[in-house]
Structure formats: structure tokens, C-alpha cells
Design a protein around this motif. Structure first.
Motif, PDB file in Angstrom:
ATOM      1  N   PHE A 107      23.474  -5.687  68.718  1.00 34.33           N
ATOM      2  CA  PHE A 107      23.134  -5.395  67.147  1.00 34.33           C
ATOM      3  C   PHE A 107      21.284  -4.713  68.187  1.00 34.33           C
ATOM      4  O   PHE A 107      20.888  -4.206  67.144  1.00 34.33           O
ATOM      5  CB  PHE A 107      22.611  -6.416  66.419  1.00 34.33           C
ATOM      6  CG  PHE A 107      21.391  -7.720  66.673  1.00 34.33           C
ATOM      7  CD1 PHE A 107      20.244  -7.593  65.382  1.00 34.33           C
ATOM      8  CD2 PHE A 107      21.725  -9.160  67.790  1.00 34.33           C
ATOM      9  CE1 PHE A 107      19.547  -7.933  66.152  1.00 34.33           C
ATOM     10  CE2 PHE A 107      20.433  -9.529  67.771  1.00 34.33           C
ATOM     11  CZ  PHE A 107      19.724  -9.063  67.592  1.00 34.33           C
ATOM     12  N   GLU A 108      20.922  -4.638  69.586  1.00 35.61           N
ATOM     13  CA  GLU A 108      19.705  -4.337  69.410  1.00 35.61           C
ATOM     14  C   GLU A 108      19.697  -2.980  70.326  1.00 35.61           C
ATOM     15  O   GLU A 108      18.980  -2.600  70.398  1.00 35.61           O
ATOM     16  CB  GLU A 108      19.279  -5.295  69.825  1.00 35.61           C
ATOM     17  CG  GLU A 108      18.031  -6.223  68.628  1.00 35.61           C
ATOM     18  CD  GLU A 108      17.501  -7.445  69.210  1.00 35.61           C
ATOM     19  OE1 GLU A 108      16.459  -7.995  69.065  1.00 35.61           O
ATOM     20  OE2 GLU A 108      18.031  -7.962  70.259  1.00 35.61           O
ATOM     21  N   LYS A 135      27.140   1.199  56.141  1.00 34.30           N
ATOM     22  CA  LYS A 135      27.227   0.533  55.535  1.00 34.30           C
ATOM     23  C   LYS A 135      27.716  -0.680  57.285  1.00 34.30           C
ATOM     24  O   LYS A 135      26.661  -1.982  57.160  1.00 34.30           O
ATOM     25  CB  LYS A 135      28.597  -0.292  54.932  1.00 34.30           C
ATOM     26  CG  LYS A 135      28.404  -1.578  53.981  1.00 34.30           C
ATOM     27  CD  LYS A 135      27.283  -1.701  53.293  1.00 34.30           C
ATOM     28  CE  LYS A 135      27.417  -3.177  52.464  1.00 34.30           C
ATOM     29  NZ  LYS A 135      27.739  -4.337  53.431  1.00 34.30           N
ATOM     30  N   VAL A 136      28.789  -0.370  57.831  1.00 39.27           N
ATOM     31  CA  VAL A 136      28.609  -2.033  58.761  1.00 39.27           C
ATOM     32  C   VAL A 136      27.172  -1.204  59.863  1.00 39.27           C
ATOM     33  O   VAL A 136      27.425  -2.528  60.208  1.00 39.27           O
ATOM     34  CB  VAL A 136      30.124  -0.979  59.646  1.00 39.27           C
ATOM     35  CG1 VAL A 136      30.456  -1.556  61.111  1.00 39.27           C
ATOM     36  CG2 VAL A 136      31.625  -0.581  58.934  1.00 39.27           C
ATOM     37  N   LEU A 137      26.827  -0.962  59.980  1.00 40.80           N
ATOM     38  CA  LEU A 137      25.676  -0.546  60.738  1.00 40.80           C
ATOM     39  C   LEU A 137      24.554  -1.515  60.270  1.00 40.80           C
ATOM     40  O   LEU A 137      24.022  -2.089  61.314  1.00 40.80           O
ATOM     41  CB  LEU A 137      25.071   1.097  60.264  1.00 40.80           C
ATOM     42  CG  LEU A 137      23.766   1.526  61.350  1.00 40.80           C
ATOM     43  CD1 LEU A 137      24.956   0.716  63.118  1.00 40.80           C
ATOM     44  CD2 LEU A 137      23.629   2.722  61.714  1.00 40.80           C
ATOM     45  N   ALA A 138      24.624  -1.422  58.977  1.00 43.70           N
ATOM     46  CA  ALA A 138      23.524  -2.136  58.183  1.00 43.70           C
ATOM     47  C   ALA A 138      23.509  -4.128  58.056  1.00 43.70           C
ATOM     48  O   ALA A 138      22.940  -4.362  58.678  1.00 43.70           O
ATOM     49  CB  ALA A 138      23.062  -1.812  56.662  1.00 43.70           C
ATOM     50  N   GLY A 159      23.898  -9.604  63.521  1.00 45.55           N
ATOM     51  CA  GLY A 159      23.081  -9.734  64.747  1.00 45.55           C
ATOM     52  C   GLY A 159      22.213 -10.505  64.543  1.00 45.55           C
ATOM     53  O   GLY A 159      22.089 -11.796  65.592  1.00 45.55           O
ATOM     54  N   ALA A 160      20.925 -10.610  63.460  1.00 42.26           N
ATOM     55  CA  ALA A 160      19.952 -11.074  63.623  1.00 42.26           C
ATOM     56  C   ALA A 160      20.281 -12.582  63.165  1.00 42.26           C
ATOM     57  O   ALA A 160      19.229 -13.947  63.833  1.00 42.26           O
ATOM     58  CB  ALA A 160      18.393 -10.314  62.417  1.00 42.26           C
TER      59      ALA A 160
END
Length: 271
Positions: A174-175, A187-190, A196-197
């Protein structure tokens, strides 16, 4: 006197050193096992916390999922079209989204919309298409055959209501800006950023070999038929009747060190 000393029982220097060595090895093994056990217990406690994060992910996916695709009007093929990577379409009330999936009557295969032009004066648009029911490395993803004028076009999924864009989502990355650049669905990216965080908070930074993966799969289930709602499976000729239903199976895989857990849900009609 000499005989008396010879008969006395005791421990020689060699025996003492051997015993001390064995004791040292036993203590080392015990401490090592205890260390491993404490580490596994710590990981299990982390998994308990991560389970809450996974539950949240399932709830958010349920809010996204809409198995009934919007049709955007009455879309049809504008004119006879040679098999290619684009198709002019009429009858749309609004532009479809990139990532929407369609089938075209008389043309085999399923197609993903990768782009669309603005409406012209007659409300026609040209869709850029890529075949989605073939392997990713297929060299030719054009339409399987020519399209006929006025052939109906059916939307089988909308990018905003489909879970397919989440397939193989690697939440350990996610990073990773390079990985994130490959994801076109916002939306998937958000969700990748948020989930992930959240998993990092509960499990710590991902190490080599760890998994935080989301998989989407279409499956079929045989469900007993009970049309009269009496709680008993309907029968025909004394044999229970079943119908085959298609469902989306969502699997979230969490692997930390040697511990791996799979969390799974089935989605049907938005549930």
C-alpha cells in the motif's frame, strides 16, 4: 587408607563437565522454545486484532457490491463493425465507466470498456474495448467477430459496483508507488491505502514472505429450492430439487511468519 579412598563414590571432573554441558544445552533449548512460543503467542494476539480489520473490510466490500449492473439506457451497436478494439454505440443515456464489462449480441466473449469518447450531437459514443474473458497475456484482445448494426449490448457489471477490480489486491504494497500506479480504479486505490495502513497498525510492517492479499472468485453453489417457504426442500418424483446459484467468493489471506489465516465470505445479491 588408600583402599578407603578408592572405594569412595564421587563425580569425576569429566563427568561434572559433561553434566554441566547437558544442562547448558537443555537450558538453551528451553529458552529457544520459550522464545518461539512467546513469538507465536504475540503473533496470535496480532491476528485477533487483525480479524477486526478484516471484518471491516468485508463490510466495506458489501457496501460496494451491486450484482445488478446498470444498463445506462438501451445501448445498441451503431453500425456494422469489423472486429477490432473499438465500437460505436447508440442508445446510451449516460457514458459508462471505465472498467465496466459488456457482452455484445452475436459477438462471442466478454469485454471491458477502457475508454469512451464524449457524446456527439446524436448522443453516440465510441467505446474502446478489451476482451476480459481471456488470459492477460493473450496478444489479441479485440472483438471475437464482427458486430451487427442494432445488436443489443448488455452491461454485465459496472466498475463502481463490481468486486472484480479488488482481485489480487496486495495490501503489503500500500506504500509502493509503482504498484499503486497499476491500479486505475480510484475506490480500490483509496481502500488499498486505508486497509494497508490498518493491517500495518495491527500486524506491523510486512516482512519478506508475509501475505496480506485479497482474492475474488466466481463460484457456483447448489441451493435447495423451497418455493412454498415451508422450510422443506421441494421435491420432484421423490427427489430433492436444487438450483445452481452464482456467487462472489471473497478471500482475505493474512500470513505472518509461519502463521497463515484465510478469511472467506460469499456475496450474493448484495449480501
Amino acid at each position: 587408607m588408600n583402599l578407603k579412598h578408592k572405594l569412595q563414590k564421587g563425580v569425576s571432573l569429566v563427568e561434572g563437565m559433561t553434566a554441566a554441558g547437558v544442562l547448558g544445552i537443555a537450558v538453551t533449548v528451553f529458552m529457544t522454545l520459550q522464545s518461539y512460543q512467546e513469538r507465536d503467542f504475540a503473533n496470535l494476539r496480532k491476528f485477533d486484532k487483525a480479524a477486526y480489520a478484516v471484518e471491516l473490510m468485508f463490510e466495506e466490500l458489501a457496501a460496494v457490491y451491486n450484482p445488478v449492473a446498470a444498463q445506462y439506457g438501451n445501448p445498441r451497436v451503431f453500425e456494422d463493425t469489423t472486429a477490432g478494439a473499438s465500437l460505436k454505440v447508440k442508445g446510451l443515456a449516460q457514458l459508462p465507466g471505465d472498467g465496466d464489462q459488456i457482452i455484445i449480441e452475436g459477438v462471442g466473449g466478454k469485454y471491458e470498456i477502457t475508454d469512451s469518447t464524449a457524446f456527439d450531437d446524436d448522443n453516440n459514443t465510441t467505446l474502446s474495448l478489451e476482451r476480459s474473458d481471456v488470459p492477460d497475456d493473450t496478444p489479441n484482445k479485440n472483438m471475437a467477430s464482427d458486430a451487427t448494426k442494432n445488436a443489443p449490448i448488455t452491461f454485465i457489471s459496472n466498475s463502481e459496483g463490481s468486486l472484480d477490480p479488488y482481485d489480487d489486491l496486495d495490501m503489503t504494497k500500500f506504500e509502493d508507488t509503482t504498484y499503486k500506479a497499476t491500479i486505475t480504479n480510484q475506490k480500490v486505490l483509496a481502500d488499498l491505502d486505508n486497509w494497508g495502513a490498518l493491517l500495518k497498525k495491527h500486524l506491523g510492517p510486512a516482512k519478506t514472505g508475509d501475505k496480506r492479499l485479497l482474492e475474488i472468485e466466481d463460484i457456483e453453489k447448489d441451493v435447495p429450492v423451497d418455493k412454498d417457504n415451508d422450510g422443506v426442500t421441494d421435491q420432484e418424483g421423490g427427489v430433492d430439487i436444487y438450483e445452481t446459484v452464482k456467487k462472489k467468493q471473497v478471500t482475505i489471506i493474512i500470513k505472518q511468519d509461519k502463521i497463515e489465516e484465510k478469511f472467506r465470505r460469499l456475496f450474493l445479491a448484495g449480501t
